[in-house]
Design an enzyme around this catalytic site. Sequence first.
Site, mmCIF file in Angstrom:
data_model
loop_
_atom_site.group_PDB
_atom_site.id
_atom_site.type_symbol
_atom_site.label_atom_id
_atom_site.label_comp_id
_atom_site.label_asym_id
_atom_site.label_seq_id
_atom_site.Cartn_x
_atom_site.Cartn_y
_atom_site.Cartn_z
ATOM 1 N N CYS A 131 0.843 -1.100 -0.164
ATOM 2 C CA CYS A 131 0.072 0.137 0.179
ATOM 3 C C CYS A 131 0.807 1.308 0.074
ATOM 4 O O CYS A 131 1.861 1.425 0.841
ATOM 5 C CB CYS A 131 -0.900 -0.104 1.219
ATOM 6 S SG CYS A 131 -1.810 1.568 1.510
ATOM 7 N N CYS A 159 0.502 3.309 3.452
ATOM 8 C CA CYS A 159 0.750 2.618 4.774
ATOM 9 C C CYS A 159 2.038 3.336 5.244
ATOM 10 O O CYS A 159 3.000 3.669 4.498
ATOM 11 C CB CYS A 159 0.942 1.292 4.632
ATOM 12 S SG CYS A 159 -0.641 0.325 5.036
ATOM 13 N N HIS A 161 -4.238 0.243 8.153
ATOM 14 C CA HIS A 161 -4.751 -0.152 6.467
ATOM 15 C C HIS A 161 -6.241 -0.634 6.542
ATOM 16 O O HIS A 161 -6.788 -0.209 5.358
ATOM 17 C CB HIS A 161 -3.903 -1.177 5.890
ATOM 18 C CG HIS A 161 -4.188 -1.208 4.426
ATOM 19 N ND1 HIS A 161 -3.858 -0.395 3.413
ATOM 20 C CD2 HIS A 161 -4.734 -2.226 3.821
ATOM 21 C CE1 HIS A 161 -4.126 -0.843 2.365
ATOM 22 N NE2 HIS A 161 -4.821 -1.989 2.644
ATOM 23 N N ASN A 219 -13.257 10.001 -1.219
ATOM 24 C CA ASN A 219 -13.789 8.968 -1.984
ATOM 25 C C ASN A 219 -13.442 7.771 -1.339
ATOM 26 O O ASN A 219 -12.387 7.292 -0.975
ATOM 27 C CB ASN A 219 -13.177 8.899 -3.205
ATOM 28 C CG ASN A 219 -13.634 10.039 -4.323
ATOM 29 O OD1 ASN A 219 -14.645 10.191 -4.342
ATOM 30 N ND2 ASN A 219 -12.543 10.339 -5.125
ATOM 31 N N SER A 231 -8.997 4.276 -5.102
ATOM 32 C CA SER A 231 -7.872 3.494 -5.710
ATOM 33 C C SER A 231 -7.215 2.625 -4.696
ATOM 34 O O SER A 231 -6.426 1.833 -4.871
ATOM 35 C CB SER A 231 -6.637 4.275 -6.211
ATOM 36 O OG SER A 231 -6.224 5.479 -5.329
ATOM 37 N N HIS A 273 -7.128 1.997 2.042
ATOM 38 C CA HIS A 273 -6.425 2.767 3.233
ATOM 39 C C HIS A 273 -7.240 3.973 3.486
ATOM 40 O O HIS A 273 -7.328 4.732 2.517
ATOM 41 C CB HIS A 273 -5.047 3.009 2.920
ATOM 42 C CG HIS A 273 -4.243 3.454 4.139
ATOM 43 N ND1 HIS A 273 -3.214 2.488 4.775
ATOM 44 C CD2 HIS A 273 -4.415 4.529 4.950
ATOM 45 C CE1 HIS A 273 -2.837 3.213 5.643
ATOM 46 N NE2 HIS A 273 -3.772 4.291 5.893
ATOM 47 N N HIS A 332 -8.451 7.314 3.500
ATOM 48 C CA HIS A 332 -7.803 8.690 3.364
ATOM 49 C C HIS A 332 -8.736 9.364 2.552
ATOM 50 O O HIS A 332 -9.906 8.993 2.144
ATOM 51 C CB HIS A 332 -6.450 8.381 2.351
ATOM 52 C CG HIS A 332 -7.140 7.846 1.022
ATOM 53 N ND1 HIS A 332 -7.284 6.631 0.905
ATOM 54 C CD2 HIS A 332 -6.983 8.571 -0.219
ATOM 55 C CE1 HIS A 332 -7.632 6.308 -0.496
ATOM 56 N NE2 HIS A 332 -7.602 7.500 -1.098
ATOM 57 N N GLN A 358 -8.800 13.557 0.296
ATOM 58 C CA GLN A 358 -8.041 14.672 -0.250
ATOM 59 C C GLN A 358 -8.491 16.104 -0.018
ATOM 60 O O GLN A 358 -9.352 16.468 0.361
ATOM 61 C CB GLN A 358 -8.270 14.279 -1.876
ATOM 62 C CG GLN A 358 -7.746 12.744 -2.123
ATOM 63 C CD GLN A 358 -7.765 12.564 -3.827
ATOM 64 O OE1 GLN A 358 -7.205 13.732 -4.413
ATOM 65 N NE2 GLN A 358 -8.037 11.718 -4.406
ATOM 66 N N PHE A 399 -27.692 4.138 -11.168
ATOM 67 C CA PHE A 399 -26.736 4.675 -12.382
ATOM 68 C C PHE A 399 -27.303 6.029 -12.829
ATOM 69 O O PHE A 399 -28.492 6.508 -12.731
ATOM 70 C CB PHE A 399 -26.992 3.779 -13.606
ATOM 71 C CG PHE A 399 -26.176 2.516 -13.511
ATOM 72 C CD1 PHE A 399 -24.867 2.406 -13.699
ATOM 73 C CD2 PHE A 399 -26.845 1.464 -13.006
ATOM 74 C CE1 PHE A 399 -24.292 1.210 -13.659
ATOM 75 C CE2 PHE A 399 -26.209 0.130 -12.601
ATOM 76 C CZ PHE A 399 -24.938 0.259 -13.175
HETATM 77 P P1 H2U Z 1 -8.305 8.133 -4.266
HETATM 78 O O1 H2U Z 1 -8.228 6.935 -3.899
HETATM 79 O O2 H2U Z 1 -9.433 9.135 -3.875
HETATM 80 O O3 H2U Z 1 -8.232 8.401 -5.715
HETATM 81 O O4 H2U Z 1 -7.017 9.049 -3.624
HETATM 82 C C1 H2U Z 1 -5.535 8.648 -3.964
HETATM 83 C C2 H2U Z 1 -4.611 9.809 -4.346
HETATM 84 O O5 H2U Z 1 -3.644 9.478 -4.008
HETATM 85 C C3 H2U Z 1 -4.755 10.007 -5.806
HETATM 86 O O6 H2U Z 1 -5.135 11.256 -6.171
HETATM 87 C C4 H2U Z 1 -2.646 9.742 -5.142
HETATM 88 C C5 H2U Z 1 -3.457 9.886 -6.460
HETATM 89 O O7 H2U Z 1 -2.810 10.637 -7.326
HETATM 90 N N1 H2U Z 1 -1.443 9.023 -5.026
HETATM 91 C C6 H2U Z 1 -0.158 9.714 -4.599
HETATM 92 O O8 H2U Z 1 -0.120 10.747 -4.521
HETATM 93 N N2 H2U Z 1 0.811 8.892 -4.659
HETATM 94 C C7 H2U Z 1 0.985 7.595 -4.840
HETATM 95 O O9 H2U Z 1 2.062 7.066 -4.672
HETATM 96 C C8 H2U Z 1 -0.140 6.829 -5.263
HETATM 97 C C9 H2U Z 1 -1.383 7.775 -5.313
HETATM 98 ZN ZN ZN Z 2 -2.243 1.263 3.882
#
Ligand code: H2U
Ligand code: ZN
Length: 365
Positions: A52, A55, A118, A158, A166, A169, A171, A173, A333
Amino acid sequence: MSIRTHADVPHRRYNPLTGEWLLVSPQRARRPWLGAREKAPQADQPHYDPKCYLCPGNTRVNGDVNPPYSGIFVFDNDFPAMLSGAAAAHGVEETSSDLLRATAESGVCRVICFSPRHDLTLAQLNAGEIRAVVDTWASQCEELGARDDISYVQLFENRGEMMGSSNPHPHGQLWANQHVPTEPAKEQQHQLAYLAGDDSAPISNLQSPVSPAGQGPLLLDYLAVEQREGERMVFENDHFVCLVPFWAVWPFEVLLLPKAHIVRIVDMTPAQRDGLADALKRIATRYDNLFEISFPYSMGVHQAPYDGWPHEEWQLHLHFYPPLLRSATVKKFMVGYEMLGQPQRDLTAEQAAERLRGLSEVRFA
Ligand code: H2U
Ligand code: ZN
């Protein structure tokens, strides 16, 4: 005015924050479902995942190493949607027509890890840990809001693969930029017109009802109406109310509203911050209990711009937009008529509130 008579009849509802209408079709709620059935996005996560990128101690995509953090960890997004400083000022060229408008946009994008663990979500963090998230949101806004090149700070989360997150973990933004983004700009226009009692304000939808001269900020007057009606309330504490807004578009959409007038997150007292942390935990837990999964959503804070003006028309609030409709796998949808006409829902806001009210605030095991 009561909408109870509308419970079985198609009707439209007005969103006074954005000036937009939506269609409500409660009589369709029992139609058969033959659409997609996805697999529930459930997997047990480890406390620590060596792969991850959020982490503690792990290496991110760009090669930076996360510190061995124990609370909250904030870093500049390695793939920011905006640039700041000199880099942002160059490269946007003048266009040859008023119909081709573009302007430079500078800003800062950061990732906020809510916990070193995580495997946890907001619903599983304790009150103190969620309070630390609220404090981080406020301190980030304090820092970024003071900058001349930033006028708005959008805090959001999100949650879940279904919403495009993505990484499991926990988080969120923040994207902070020079111009107020479209959604808060609409809300500002309507809050301003309401407080001014100004029916000649350039409201976006020509069929908008005339804004009555408000007693106070739009969302404080709205809260008083909802407290009187009661049927869209989910829960409350000393400082915050959680309700399904009359104009909700997403099936289980909610609004967290402060009881006092709060313009920006930096203005919140320690007790109000505790109240927000409590409300966040309680709605996240009820959501998880709805279909007994880690419930996906997009949520975020709306507040006044950091542009040097008081913005008394503004009332801070949080929106939760979850995609799920009737089970862990069936999502709503926003297609077809929603894309081309206007948002539409079958389940009424009152029915959704009743479901959410009936849920436990102890997370399913
Ligand atoms: P989301 O799961 O909401 O997409 O947020 C993850 C964010 O983390 C995403 O905007 C950033 C992505 O650009 N990111 C980093 O800054 N560094 C990384 O190593 C992977 C993801
Ligand atoms: Zn993690």
